[in-house]
Design a protein around this motif. Sequence first.
Motif, mmCIF file in Angstrom:
data_model
loop_
_atom_site.group_PDB
_atom_site.id
_atom_site.type_symbol
_atom_site.label_atom_id
_atom_site.label_comp_id
_atom_site.label_asym_id
_atom_site.label_seq_id
_atom_site.Cartn_x
_atom_site.Cartn_y
_atom_site.Cartn_z
ATOM 1 N N GLU A 1 52.181 16.498 20.414
ATOM 2 C CA GLU A 1 53.179 17.371 21.033
ATOM 3 C C GLU A 1 54.045 17.964 19.926
ATOM 4 O OE1 GLU A 1 53.723 18.529 23.905
ATOM 5 O OE2 GLU A 1 52.631 17.257 25.330
ATOM 6 N N GLU A 2 54.371 19.249 20.088
ATOM 7 C CA GLU A 2 55.305 19.905 19.177
ATOM 8 C C GLU A 2 56.706 19.771 19.758
ATOM 9 O OE1 GLU A 2 54.384 21.174 16.306
ATOM 10 O OE2 GLU A 2 52.256 20.746 16.714
ATOM 11 N N VAL B 1 63.976 9.860 17.865
ATOM 12 C CA VAL B 1 62.889 10.403 18.680
ATOM 13 C C VAL B 1 62.050 9.241 19.202
ATOM 14 C CG1 VAL B 1 60.796 11.819 18.689
ATOM 15 C CG2 VAL B 1 62.832 12.566 17.395
ATOM 16 N N THR B 2 61.847 9.195 20.524
ATOM 17 C CA THR B 2 61.047 8.145 21.147
ATOM 18 C C THR B 2 59.951 8.766 21.981
ATOM 19 O OG1 THR B 2 62.939 6.642 21.231
ATOM 20 C CG2 THR B 2 61.072 6.126 22.657
ATOM 21 N N ILE B 3 58.723 8.355 21.733
ATOM 22 C CA ILE B 3 57.568 8.843 22.484
ATOM 23 C C ILE B 3 57.357 7.904 23.671
ATOM 24 C CG2 ILE B 3 55.105 9.366 22.401
ATOM 25 C CD1 ILE B 3 55.434 9.651 19.332
ATOM 26 N N GLU B 4 57.294 8.476 24.869
ATOM 27 C CA GLU B 4 57.093 7.675 26.071
ATOM 28 C C GLU B 4 55.740 7.990 26.700
ATOM 29 O OE1 GLU B 4 60.387 8.263 28.704
ATOM 30 O OE2 GLU B 4 61.562 6.705 27.708
ATOM 31 N N THR B 5 55.154 6.927 27.309
ATOM 32 C CA THR B 5 53.875 7.102 28.001
ATOM 33 C C THR B 5 53.881 6.278 29.275
ATOM 34 O OG1 THR B 5 51.466 6.910 27.804
ATOM 35 C CG2 THR B 5 52.783 5.210 26.728
ATOM 36 N N GLU B 6 53.135 6.723 30.266
ATOM 37 C CA GLU B 6 53.038 6.003 31.529
ATOM 38 C C GLU B 6 51.717 5.252 31.660
ATOM 39 O OE1 GLU B 6 53.687 8.835 34.610
ATOM 40 O OE2 GLU B 6 55.827 9.093 34.147
ATOM 41 N N VAL B 7 50.848 5.377 30.660
ATOM 42 C CA VAL B 7 49.566 4.666 30.714
ATOM 43 C C VAL B 7 49.679 3.365 29.925
ATOM 44 C CG1 VAL B 7 48.238 6.778 30.981
ATOM 45 C CG2 VAL B 7 48.644 5.863 28.693
ATOM 46 N N VAL B 8 48.862 2.387 30.307
ATOM 47 C CA VAL B 8 48.868 1.069 29.665
ATOM 48 C C VAL B 8 47.648 0.962 28.757
ATOM 49 C CG1 VAL B 8 48.798 -1.419 30.038
ATOM 50 C CG2 VAL B 8 50.057 0.045 31.633
ATOM 51 N N THR C 1 59.324 4.613 18.371
ATOM 52 C CA THR C 1 60.646 5.203 18.116
ATOM 53 C C THR C 1 60.801 5.511 16.630
ATOM 54 O OG1 THR C 1 61.648 4.053 19.986
ATOM 55 C CG2 THR C 1 63.129 4.826 18.257
ATOM 56 N N PHE C 2 61.322 6.727 16.333
ATOM 57 C CA PHE C 2 61.560 7.153 14.954
ATOM 58 C C PHE C 2 63.042 7.515 14.814
ATOM 59 C CE2 PHE C 2 57.253 8.048 16.163
ATOM 60 C CZ PHE C 2 56.495 7.605 15.080
ATOM 61 N N LYS C 3 63.677 6.969 13.828
ATOM 62 C CA LYS C 3 65.110 7.188 13.626
ATOM 63 C C LYS C 3 65.355 8.162 12.477
ATOM 64 C CE LYS C 3 66.472 2.647 15.399
ATOM 65 N NZ LYS C 3 67.203 1.380 15.113
ATOM 66 N N VAL D 1 59.067 12.910 25.454
ATOM 67 C CA VAL D 1 59.602 12.617 24.127
ATOM 68 C C VAL D 1 61.112 12.697 24.238
ATOM 69 C CG1 VAL D 1 59.699 13.241 21.703
ATOM 70 C CG2 VAL D 1 57.572 13.580 22.977
ATOM 71 N N LEU D 2 61.764 11.555 24.054
ATOM 72 C CA LEU D 2 63.215 11.504 24.157
ATOM 73 C C LEU D 2 63.825 11.782 22.793
ATOM 74 C CD1 LEU D 2 63.670 8.324 26.391
ATOM 75 C CD2 LEU D 2 63.416 10.715 27.076
ATOM 76 N N ILE D 3 64.791 12.709 22.778
ATOM 77 C CA ILE D 3 65.488 13.053 21.541
ATOM 78 C C ILE D 3 66.956 12.753 21.754
ATOM 79 C CG2 ILE D 3 65.978 14.868 19.879
ATOM 80 C CD1 ILE D 3 63.450 16.306 20.901
ATOM 81 N N ASP D 4 67.451 11.740 21.065
ATOM 82 C CA ASP D 4 68.835 11.300 21.234
ATOM 83 C C ASP D 4 69.591 11.454 19.931
ATOM 84 O OD1 ASP D 4 68.488 10.521 23.903
ATOM 85 O OD2 ASP D 4 67.582 8.630 23.272
#
Length: 600
Positions: free
Chosen positions: A504-505, A456-463, A480-482, A445-448
């Motif tokens: 995820e918390e 906040v952007t949720i990332e996954t490696e599965v397709v 992505t949530f702004k 989870v990227l927090i920029d």
Amino acid sequence: MPKQGVLFLFLVFATGFLNAQVSNDCSSAVPICANTPINGGATGFGIDDFNGETSSGCLEATTTGAIESNSSWYRFRTNVSGQLGFNISHDATEDWDFALYLASDCSSLGEPVRCNFFDNSDENQYIGVGEDPTGNTESLQYEDWITVEPGQDYYLLLNNFTSSSSGFSVQFTGEIFTTNPADALDCSIISNLLGSPIAACENETATLDATTTNATSYRWFRDIGSGYQQISGQSNSTLTINIGALYRVEVVTPTETIISDVQVAFSLAPIAEMVSDEVVCVSADVPYDLSQKDIEALGSQDTNIFTVSYYSSFTDAQLGVNELPKSYSKIAGTETIYVRVNSLENPQCFDASESFELTGIAAPILGVDQQVFLCEDGSTATIGQATSNSNYEYSWNTGEITPFITVSNPGVYVLTATTSQGSVFCVRTRRIEVVTSIAPEISAVLIDGFGFSSTVTIETEVVGDFEYRLDSGEFRTEPTFKDVLPGNHTVYMRDLNGCGVVTEEIAVVGYFAYFSPNGDGINDNWYIEGLEHLNNPIVSIYNRYGKLIKQLSNNDLSWDGTFAGRQMPESDYWFKLTYTDDNGAAIVDKFLQKNFALHR
């Protein structure tokens, strides 16, 4: 534009008779009205009706050096308002052109209102205005319908660009001949004792009436191509005929002798052959093609001369109205279809004596092809039809014979349903693709962003097919949530095909990328904005070697850049955040382990 009724046919006569009813000069254009048979050929031209011009509308100078090469002129006057068109029938190996002028006399023709000079390299049989009667919608030799008003005078030029001439015929079409079949064209432009030329069918007779007050004698003549010959024994005021020719009457009165000529043409009469009854499968998306019955209705008759149409009542077939589309949306059940065989050149010559029974069997309904998903956990799926139809027989490509089956493996499954009546079987298939759906998994989870809101952007490696949610908001396909405020948050990721949800918390905070503890009062301390919104937060700060330098908490929210009273060197430092969730459990924010810089 919907196809209009074809009202008038005008025939091509025998080769030796082609020059009757032909004028190659505008000034002597042949008048047309009612059912005047327009027929003839074209050999050369008289005077140059365009006075040396090299073009008129689409027409251009030919090999003669003039616009006309082998021409024929006609004129008519409209009697009503509405839509008008015409079909010019000719030998498919010849190249004919036409121009239609709205003009009251030949000295002021102006530009044509409809014109076609396209070469006949496709060897089409028709050119004209409106719609090709053969149904050819791609023909470049047809111009748009023309809208006419009462009392308008028109001149029609037909020009043969080729040296040979097998003759032509012209039939008028359009709505004005549907609404006013007898008087769409004004017959007052024709002054003749015997009236307008006559078009009839070969199985009919025509009566010529020369009745004249004070007549003392009548003599009748006929020209079938070798000059007028007197008809023996015919001396009455009327003459009944069944042979196409030029006819002449000589009427003697005490004061004068009146001579009047008229052209009479008979066209081939079609015969509607017997059409067999038929049982067919029908469905809303697959219409029945009525044209496949044409070959039965025509038999050995020439498809270039006759056409077939279909109707839902005998009256409509007789009148030639409300024609059924050849691509007919048949419904289940039996109905009578009435057949009309028509002369293409003279639609008044027809036979509507035949009909046939068309029975429709409703084809099975299975729904559309689809894709079904299985989860990785070894689940199963039920595919096929939820309910059974007792009129259908079912079969699968796996061997089962039930309307639905349960599957546990991916693959393509095909369901076939069959219904029948007599020897006719209606079959439908449905293809169902079963695909394994991958369970969701959050890899990061990227927090920029700095300050009091972040992205906040949720990332996954599965397709797979997934959707995402932040806290209690709506699920959406965008991960992505702004403008996320500082504090504790929960992110969700779920499989669109029902194969699980993961969460995820996270803690959203803001911090500065660097600070400069030089005592100038500007950015002297490093701290995390929003830290006070977390429960029992601990921020652990490490140097580049992993040594713990400082811990921040709600009681100590910032660092001044010192350790044990000594100023720390200019370098990069790392921090880790821990806090407790709403249930009191300790949380290490694995997605927030970042660095910042100390500048001196």
